[in-house]
Design a protein around this motif. Structure first.
Motif, PDB file in Angstrom:
ATOM      1  N   ILE A  15       0.835  -1.203   0.000  1.00 49.48           N
ATOM      2  CA  ILE A  15       0.000   0.000   0.000  1.00 49.48           C
ATOM      3  C   ILE A  15       0.868   1.251   0.000  1.00 49.48           C
ATOM      4  O   ILE A  15       0.569   2.245  -0.687  1.00 49.48           O
ATOM      5  N   THR A  16       1.964   1.212   0.762  1.00 46.72           N
ATOM      6  CA  THR A  16       2.879   2.362   0.808  1.00 46.72           C
ATOM      7  C   THR A  16       3.462   2.660  -0.566  1.00 46.72           C
ATOM      8  O   THR A  16       3.522   3.819  -1.013  1.00 46.72           O
ATOM      9  N   ILE A  17       3.893   1.619  -1.270  1.00 48.80           N
ATOM     10  CA  ILE A  17       4.452   1.806  -2.612  1.00 48.80           C
ATOM     11  C   ILE A  17       3.372   2.322  -3.564  1.00 48.80           C
ATOM     12  O   ILE A  17       3.620   3.215  -4.404  1.00 48.80           O
ATOM     13  N   ALA A  18       2.167   1.772  -3.457  1.00 50.87           N
ATOM     14  CA  ALA A  18       1.075   2.228  -4.320  1.00 50.87           C
ATOM     15  C   ALA A  18       0.785   3.707  -4.085  1.00 50.87           C
ATOM     16  O   ALA A  18       0.580   4.489  -5.041  1.00 50.87           O
ATOM     17  N   LEU A  19       0.746   4.133  -2.821  1.00 52.61           N
ATOM     18  CA  LEU A  19       0.529   5.553  -2.521  1.00 52.61           C
ATOM     19  C   LEU A  19       1.662   6.410  -3.068  1.00 52.61           C
ATOM     20  O   LEU A  19       1.431   7.514  -3.606  1.00 52.61           O
ATOM     21  N   SER A  20       2.882   5.906  -2.937  1.00 53.53           N
ATOM     22  CA  SER A  20       4.026   6.658  -3.451  1.00 53.53           C
ATOM     23  C   SER A  20       3.944   6.810  -4.962  1.00 53.53           C
ATOM     24  O   SER A  20       4.201   7.914  -5.501  1.00 53.53           O
ATOM     25  N   VAL A  21       3.570   5.737  -5.654  1.00 51.18           N
ATOM     26  CA  VAL A  21       3.421   5.818  -7.113  1.00 51.18           C
ATOM     27  C   VAL A  21       2.300   6.779  -7.473  1.00 51.18           C
ATOM     28  O   VAL A  21       2.409   7.591  -8.425  1.00 51.18           O
ATOM     29  N   GLY A  22       1.209   6.728  -6.738  1.00 49.30           N
ATOM     30  CA  GLY A  22       0.094   7.649  -6.996  1.00 49.30           C
ATOM     31  C   GLY A  22       0.508   9.093  -6.806  1.00 49.30           C
ATOM     32  O   GLY A  22       0.135   9.977  -7.609  1.00 49.30           O
ATOM     33  N   ILE A  23       1.272   9.364  -5.751  1.00 49.67           N
ATOM     34  CA  ILE A  23       1.753  10.733  -5.532  1.00 49.67           C
ATOM     35  C   ILE A  23       2.673  11.171  -6.664  1.00 49.67           C
ATOM     36  O   ILE A  23       2.630  12.316  -7.144  1.00 49.67           O
ATOM     37  N   GLY A  24       3.527  10.223  -7.130  1.00 52.15           N
ATOM     38  CA  GLY A  24       4.413  10.536  -8.252  1.00 52.15           C
ATOM     39  C   GLY A  24       3.627  10.888  -9.499  1.00 52.15           C
ATOM     40  O   GLY A  24       3.988  11.830 -10.229  1.00 52.15           O
ATOM     41  N   PHE A  25       2.562  10.135  -9.779  1.00 51.15           N
ATOM     42  CA  PHE A  25       1.707  10.451 -10.930  1.00 51.15           C
ATOM     43  C   PHE A  25       1.097  11.852 -10.796  1.00 51.15           C
ATOM     44  O   PHE A  25       1.030  12.635 -11.768  1.00 51.15           O
ATOM     45  N   MET A  26       0.619  12.172  -9.584  1.00 49.98           N
ATOM     46  CA  MET A  26      -0.017  13.478  -9.386  1.00 49.98           C
ATOM     47  C   MET A  26       0.995  14.598  -9.562  1.00 49.98           C
ATOM     48  O   MET A  26       0.677  15.658 -10.113  1.00 49.98           O
ATOM     49  N   ILE A  27       2.228  14.396  -9.093  1.00 51.81           N
ATOM     50  CA  ILE A  27       3.258  15.425  -9.276  1.00 51.81           C
ATOM     51  C   ILE A  27       3.558  15.621 -10.752  1.00 51.81           C
ATOM     52  O   ILE A  27       3.746  16.749 -11.234  1.00 51.81           O
TER      53      ILE A  27
END
Length: 384
Positions: A108-120
């Motif tokens: 879940i942590t990695i998924a959130l990190s990837v999601g934040i990267g996409f948003m940036i």
């Protein structure tokens, strides 16, 4: 360890392929490519400095998962194609997390990190949020489903392995128990054979030697010579029984001419040794297996030995009968008798009962002041 080497190779190859992919894109700016390259280099560095230690160190595992989330999320913020790193990031988390709970949290942590990267990278527009959110969500769901499935398979495999080891241990224990039981059974068999053969022969030798000594003391050389001849015959018989016991061959008394002739020879020998009148009474008998003949002969030997040692009798009769219930060998004497219900310390009756039990037979004793009769009954067709 072999699996660490292969995982290291997978990390390096993945980083190289992703680097080629980043350099091959036309829409990335040089600064984005440099940022993605730094993220890939950090990914490889994190693996070789912390990741390979995460399998044996819980702190290293926690640090590596955190670094993995930061590196992958940072790489995606420069180059969305680096989201492909999830393909190796999620399996690494499942392998090093140490528990299902930690693996789920790490994923879940990695998924959130990837999601934040996409948003940036793409901003917060509804279209980009839907697109990249779907990608991250599907990747996470697939990772969790596959990880839980493989974990369950691994758990079942471990349980089966434990069961196999337990079964092997149980088999070894049963083999040891069976071996000990076999040794104990063989010892009991040898004890019965020695008691019923060699021990009885030696007892007879002692009695005949004592009688020969008395004959010599009474200055009766002829009678003493007869006793010495009997001693020689008894010693030869004991030696033959010992050799037969060592070679596990048939009893010496059974020479192939039938149980009746063997019983006749037994009666004659006991008559000579003890000066007790022993007769054999038997009608027509059916065909008898060799194992049954051995049991009949041994029971008759032991019964006569008990008569010699305890009965103070003058006569004994060996009778063998057959009916629908089986064969019955009976030894009757006119001695003083005894109480069959009392406890006896000798091996005789107990040994006879054990020997008969091996062929599903039974032992019955009738005794009074007028004499004793021992009945050994063996079912027809029984064998040891």
């Amino acid at each position: 360890m072999g699996y660490l080497r292969w995982m290291s190779i997978a990390v390096v190859i993945t980083a190289i392929l992703m680097g080629v992919l980043v350099l091959g894109t036309d829409w990335s700016t040089p600064s984005d490519q440099i940022g993605a390259g730094i993220a890939l280099a950090a990914f490889v560095l994190a693996w070789f400095t912390v990741g390979i230690r995460a399998f044996t160190n819980k702190i290293a595992a926690f640090v590596f998962i955190a670094l993995l989330a930061v590196v992958v999320g940072t790489g995606v913020s420069f180059e969305p194609s680096l989201a492909t790193l999830q393909a190796i990031a999620y399996p690494l988390v499942w392998v090093i997390a140490g528990s299902v709970r930690n693996a789920i949290i790490g994923n879940i942590t990695i998924a959130l990190s990837v999601g934040i990267g996409f948003m940036i990278f793409a901003g917060l527009s509804p279209e980009s949020l839907l697109q990249y959110g779907t990608i991250v969500g599907l990747s996470l769901v697939f990772s969790l489903a596959l990880g839980l499935w493989i974990t369950q398979i691994s758990k079942l495999s471990d349980q089966r392995q434990d069961l196999v080891l337990e079964l092997q241990s149980t088999r070894d224990e049963l083999a040891a128990i069976s071996r000990d039981a076999g040794i104990s059974s063989e010892r009991e068999r040898l004890a019965r054979e020695i008691h019923d053969t060699i021990a009885q022969d030696l007892t007879g030798l002692v009695l005949v030697a004592q009688r020969a000594k008395r004959e010599l003391e009474n200055n009766q050389p002829v009678a003493a010579a007869e006793q010495l001849e009997l001693i020689e015959d008894s010693a030869r018989a004991a030696l033959a029984e010992a050799r037969a016991l060592v070679t596990a061959s048939a009893p010496v008394g059974l020479t192939g001419d039938g149980i009746m002739n063997a019983l006749e020879r037994l009666a004659e020998r006991y008559s000579r040794e003890t000066q007790l009148t022993v007769t054999v009474d038997a009608g027509q008998l059916p065909a008898i297996e060799r194992e049954t003949e051995v049991v009949i002969l041994r029971c008759a030997q032991e019964a006569l030995a008990n008569v010699r040692k305890h009965a103070s009798a003058t006569r004994a009769t060996i009778s063998v009968t057959a009916d629908i219930s089986g064969l019955t060998v009976s030894v009757t004497d006119d001695g003083v008798g005894f109480d069959p219900t009392t406890t006896h310390t000798g091996f005789g009756l107990e040994g006879m009962s054990e020997r008969l039990a091996l062929v599903r037979g039974r032992l019955d004793v009738d005794s009074s002041a007028a004499g004793t009769t021992v009945h050994a009954t063996i079912p027809l067709g029984a064998s040891a």
